[in-house]
Design a protein around this motif. Structure first.
Motif, PDB file in Angstrom:
ATOM      1  N   MET A  33     -17.007 -45.355   2.410  1.00 30.12           N
ATOM      2  CA  MET A  33     -15.754 -45.914   2.897  1.00 30.12           C
ATOM      3  C   MET A  33     -14.999 -46.560   1.744  1.00 30.12           C
ATOM      4  SD  MET A  33     -15.792 -45.171   6.098  1.00 30.12           S
ATOM      5  CE  MET A  33     -14.386 -46.141   6.635  1.00 30.12           C
ATOM      6  N   GLY A  34     -13.689 -46.478   1.835  1.00 29.28           N
ATOM      7  CA  GLY A  34     -12.876 -47.059   0.777  1.00 29.28           C
ATOM      8  C   GLY A  34     -11.668 -47.783   1.319  1.00 29.28           C
ATOM      9  N   TRP A  35     -11.174 -48.700   0.521  1.00 29.41           N
ATOM     10  CA  TRP A  35      -9.889 -49.357   0.778  1.00 29.41           C
ATOM     11  C   TRP A  35      -8.949 -48.990  -0.369  1.00 29.41           C
ATOM     12  CZ3 TRP A  35      -8.373 -51.760   5.112  1.00 29.41           C
ATOM     13  CH2 TRP A  35      -9.344 -52.241   5.995  1.00 29.41           C
ATOM     14  N   PHE A  36      -7.737 -48.676   0.007  1.00 30.52           N
ATOM     15  CA  PHE A  36      -6.681 -48.356  -0.936  1.00 30.52           C
ATOM     16  C   PHE A  36      -5.461 -49.181  -0.560  1.00 30.52           C
ATOM     17  CE2 PHE A  36      -8.476 -44.518  -2.971  1.00 30.52           C
ATOM     18  CZ  PHE A  36      -9.553 -44.294  -2.120  1.00 30.52           C
ATOM     19  N   ARG A  37      -4.510 -49.272  -1.468  1.00 27.25           N
ATOM     20  CA  ARG A  37      -3.277 -49.988  -1.147  1.00 27.25           C
ATOM     21  C   ARG A  37      -2.094 -49.319  -1.813  1.00 27.25           C
ATOM     22  NH1 ARG A  37      -4.338 -55.671  -4.486  1.00 27.25           N
ATOM     23  NH2 ARG A  37      -4.044 -54.818  -6.595  1.00 27.25           N
ATOM     24  N   GLN A  38      -0.943 -49.526  -1.211  1.00 25.20           N
ATOM     25  CA  GLN A  38       0.293 -49.001  -1.766  1.00 25.20           C
ATOM     26  C   GLN A  38       1.361 -50.073  -1.692  1.00 25.20           C
ATOM     27  OE1 GLN A  38       1.702 -45.298  -0.074  1.00 25.20           O
ATOM     28  NE2 GLN A  38       2.895 -44.857  -1.908  1.00 25.20           N
ATOM     29  N   ALA A  39       1.782 -50.520  -2.846  1.00 27.87           N
ATOM     30  CA  ALA A  39       2.843 -51.512  -2.932  1.00 27.87           C
ATOM     31  C   ALA A  39       4.198 -50.816  -2.884  1.00 27.87           C
ATOM     32  CB  ALA A  39       2.702 -52.305  -4.225  1.00 27.87           C
ATOM     33  N   PRO A  40       5.247 -51.534  -2.502  1.00 30.29           N
ATOM     34  CA  PRO A  40       6.586 -50.917  -2.433  1.00 30.29           C
ATOM     35  C   PRO A  40       6.981 -50.290  -3.767  1.00 30.29           C
ATOM     36  CG  PRO A  40       6.580 -53.067  -1.391  1.00 30.29           C
ATOM     37  CD  PRO A  40       5.254 -52.931  -2.059  1.00 30.29           C
ATOM     38  N   ALA A  96     -10.230 -45.631   4.323  1.00 30.99           N
ATOM     39  CA  ALA A  96     -10.445 -44.194   4.283  1.00 30.99           C
ATOM     40  C   ALA A  96     -11.937 -43.902   4.319  1.00 30.99           C
ATOM     41  CB  ALA A  96      -9.820 -43.605   3.026  1.00 30.99           C
ATOM     42  N   ALA A  97     -12.251 -42.716   4.814  1.00 36.00           N
ATOM     43  CA  ALA A  97     -13.643 -42.303   4.925  1.00 36.00           C
ATOM     44  C   ALA A  97     -13.870 -41.022   4.148  1.00 36.00           C
ATOM     45  CB  ALA A  97     -14.026 -42.095   6.386  1.00 36.00           C
ATOM     46  N   ARG A  98     -14.986 -40.984   3.451  1.00 32.02           N
ATOM     47  CA  ARG A  98     -15.399 -39.757   2.773  1.00 32.02           C
ATOM     48  C   ARG A  98     -16.562 -39.193   3.562  1.00 32.02           C
ATOM     49  NH1 ARG A  98     -16.680 -40.404  -3.490  1.00 32.02           N
ATOM     50  NH2 ARG A  98     -18.843 -40.135  -2.859  1.00 32.02           N
ATOM     51  N   THR A  99     -16.255 -38.198   4.378  1.00 32.97           N
ATOM     52  CA  THR A  99     -17.264 -37.688   5.315  1.00 32.97           C
ATOM     53  C   THR A  99     -18.117 -36.583   4.711  1.00 32.97           C
ATOM     54  OG1 THR A  99     -15.678 -36.118   6.236  1.00 32.97           O
ATOM     55  CG2 THR A  99     -15.823 -38.278   7.284  1.00 32.97           C
ATOM     56  N   GLY A 100     -17.691 -36.073   3.572  1.00 34.10           N
ATOM     57  CA  GLY A 100     -18.450 -35.026   2.888  1.00 34.10           C
ATOM     58  C   GLY A 100     -17.690 -34.654   1.639  1.00 34.10           C
ATOM     59  N   GLY A 101     -18.375 -34.280   0.610  1.00 31.02           N
ATOM     60  CA  GLY A 101     -17.693 -33.943  -0.626  1.00 31.02           C
ATOM     61  C   GLY A 101     -17.239 -35.175  -1.377  1.00 31.02           C
ATOM     62  N   LEU A 102     -16.292 -35.002  -2.266  1.00 36.56           N
ATOM     63  CA  LEU A 102     -15.866 -36.069  -3.162  1.00 36.56           C
ATOM     64  C   LEU A 102     -14.504 -36.654  -2.798  1.00 36.56           C
ATOM     65  CD1 LEU A 102     -16.977 -34.509  -6.558  1.00 36.56           C
ATOM     66  CD2 LEU A 102     -18.227 -36.137  -5.124  1.00 36.56           C
ATOM     67  N   GLU A 103     -13.866 -36.113  -1.783  1.00 37.00           N
ATOM     68  CA  GLU A 103     -12.531 -36.580  -1.433  1.00 37.00           C
ATOM     69  C   GLU A 103     -12.572 -37.440  -0.165  1.00 37.00           C
ATOM     70  OE1 GLU A 103     -11.055 -34.863  -4.712  1.00 37.00           O
ATOM     71  OE2 GLU A 103      -9.843 -35.973  -3.252  1.00 37.00           O
ATOM     72  N   TYR A 104     -11.646 -38.392  -0.108  1.00 33.86           N
ATOM     73  CA  TYR A 104     -11.468 -39.159   1.124  1.00 33.86           C
ATOM     74  C   TYR A 104     -10.618 -38.293   2.063  1.00 33.86           C
ATOM     75  CZ  TYR A 104     -13.485 -43.273  -0.996  1.00 33.86           C
ATOM     76  OH  TYR A 104     -14.357 -44.158  -1.570  1.00 33.86           O
ATOM     77  N   THR A 105     -11.217 -37.914   3.179  1.00 28.21           N
ATOM     78  CA  THR A 105     -10.579 -36.939   4.060  1.00 28.21           C
ATOM     79  C   THR A 105      -9.953 -37.549   5.302  1.00 28.21           C
ATOM     80  OG1 THR A 105     -12.739 -36.569   5.078  1.00 28.21           O
ATOM     81  CG2 THR A 105     -12.082 -35.059   3.320  1.00 28.21           C
ATOM     82  N   ASN A 106     -10.305 -38.768   5.641  1.00 27.43           N
ATOM     83  CA  ASN A 106      -9.799 -39.402   6.856  1.00 27.43           C
ATOM     84  C   ASN A 106      -9.218 -40.765   6.494  1.00 27.43           C
ATOM     85  OD1 ASN A 106     -12.337 -37.648   7.570  1.00 27.43           O
ATOM     86  ND2 ASN A 106     -11.080 -37.712   9.419  1.00 27.43           N
ATOM     87  N   TRP A 107      -8.022 -41.013   7.005  1.00 28.27           N
ATOM     88  CA  TRP A 107      -7.291 -42.223   6.636  1.00 28.27           C
ATOM     89  C   TRP A 107      -6.829 -42.972   7.873  1.00 28.27           C
ATOM     90  CZ3 TRP A 107      -6.412 -43.663   1.505  1.00 28.27           C
ATOM     91  CH2 TRP A 107      -6.824 -42.726   0.549  1.00 28.27           C
ATOM     92  N   GLY A 108      -6.843 -44.293   7.785  1.00 29.71           N
ATOM     93  CA  GLY A 108      -6.271 -45.121   8.828  1.00 29.71           C
ATOM     94  C   GLY A 108      -4.768 -45.247   8.642  1.00 29.71           C
ATOM     95  N   GLN A 109      -4.143 -45.982   9.547  1.00 28.15           N
ATOM     96  CA  GLN A 109      -2.683 -46.062   9.561  1.00 28.15           C
ATOM     97  C   GLN A 109      -2.122 -47.113   8.619  1.00 28.15           C
ATOM     98  OE1 GLN A 109      -4.557 -47.794  11.441  1.00 28.15           O
ATOM     99  NE2 GLN A 109      -3.543 -49.713  11.867  1.00 28.15           N
ATOM    100  N   GLY A 110      -2.952 -47.985   8.091  1.00 27.91           N
ATOM    101  CA  GLY A 110      -2.479 -49.002   7.163  1.00 27.91           C
ATOM    102  C   GLY A 110      -2.165 -50.310   7.851  1.00 27.91           C
ATOM    103  N   THR A 111      -2.398 -51.384   7.122  1.00 26.43           N
ATOM    104  CA  THR A 111      -2.050 -52.720   7.598  1.00 26.43           C
ATOM    105  C   THR A 111      -1.375 -53.469   6.454  1.00 26.43           C
ATOM    106  OG1 THR A 111      -2.929 -54.720   8.686  1.00 26.43           O
ATOM    107  CG2 THR A 111      -4.336 -53.697   7.028  1.00 26.43           C
ATOM    108  N   LEU A 112      -0.275 -54.142   6.765  1.00 23.81           N
ATOM    109  CA  LEU A 112       0.553 -54.758   5.730  1.00 23.81           C
ATOM    110  C   LEU A 112       0.039 -56.148   5.375  1.00 23.81           C
ATOM    111  CD1 LEU A 112       3.094 -54.805   3.944  1.00 23.81           C
ATOM    112  CD2 LEU A 112       4.351 -55.646   5.946  1.00 23.81           C
TER     113      LEU A 112
END
Length: 117
Positions: A33-40, A96-112
């Motif tokens: 599992m991972g956390w990512f962020r995106q600033a404006p 985000a979740a990495r369910t298999g392989g090396l990529e995060y394939t499933n993402w949540g909707q984000g929280t500000l």
């Protein structure tokens, strides 16, 4: 696999917040599992990750020592404890979740998260 992030809000610099990400799926304990962020106006960036059993954690340099990622496999939930928040931590945070392989394939909707100075 569906992910629902929550816990964002408006806080002052120096405050703390805990984000949660509830996840569906029977194999949650096997997901990295991972956390990512995106600033404006900026690209999405990595914040932290945790492996399935919680023993291996990685952090971006910008949050080391202030943020802690954890998980509760019994609750299918991953957390991000954020302490000593800074205005530059202001962003939409995604789990985000990495369910298999090396990529995060499933993402949540984000929280500000908004940190005022």
């Amino acid at each position: 696999v569906q992910l629902q992030a929550s816990g964002g809000g408006l806080v002052q610099a120096g405050a703390s917040l805990r984000l949660s990400c509830a996840t569906s799926g029977r194999a949650f304990s096997s997901y990295r599992m991972g956390w990512f962020r995106q600033a404006p106006g900026k690209e999405r960036e990595f914040v932290a990750s945790i492996n399935g059993n919680g023993f291996l954690r990685n952090y971006a340099d910008s949050v080391k020592g202030r943020f802690t990622i954890s998980r509760d496999n019994a609750k299918n939930t991953v957390y991000l404890q954020m302490n000593s928040l800074k205005p530059e931590d202001t962003a939409v945070y995604y789990c985000a979740a990495r369910t298999g392989g090396l990529e995060y394939t499933n993402w949540g909707q984000g929280t500000l998260v908004t940190v005022s100075s």
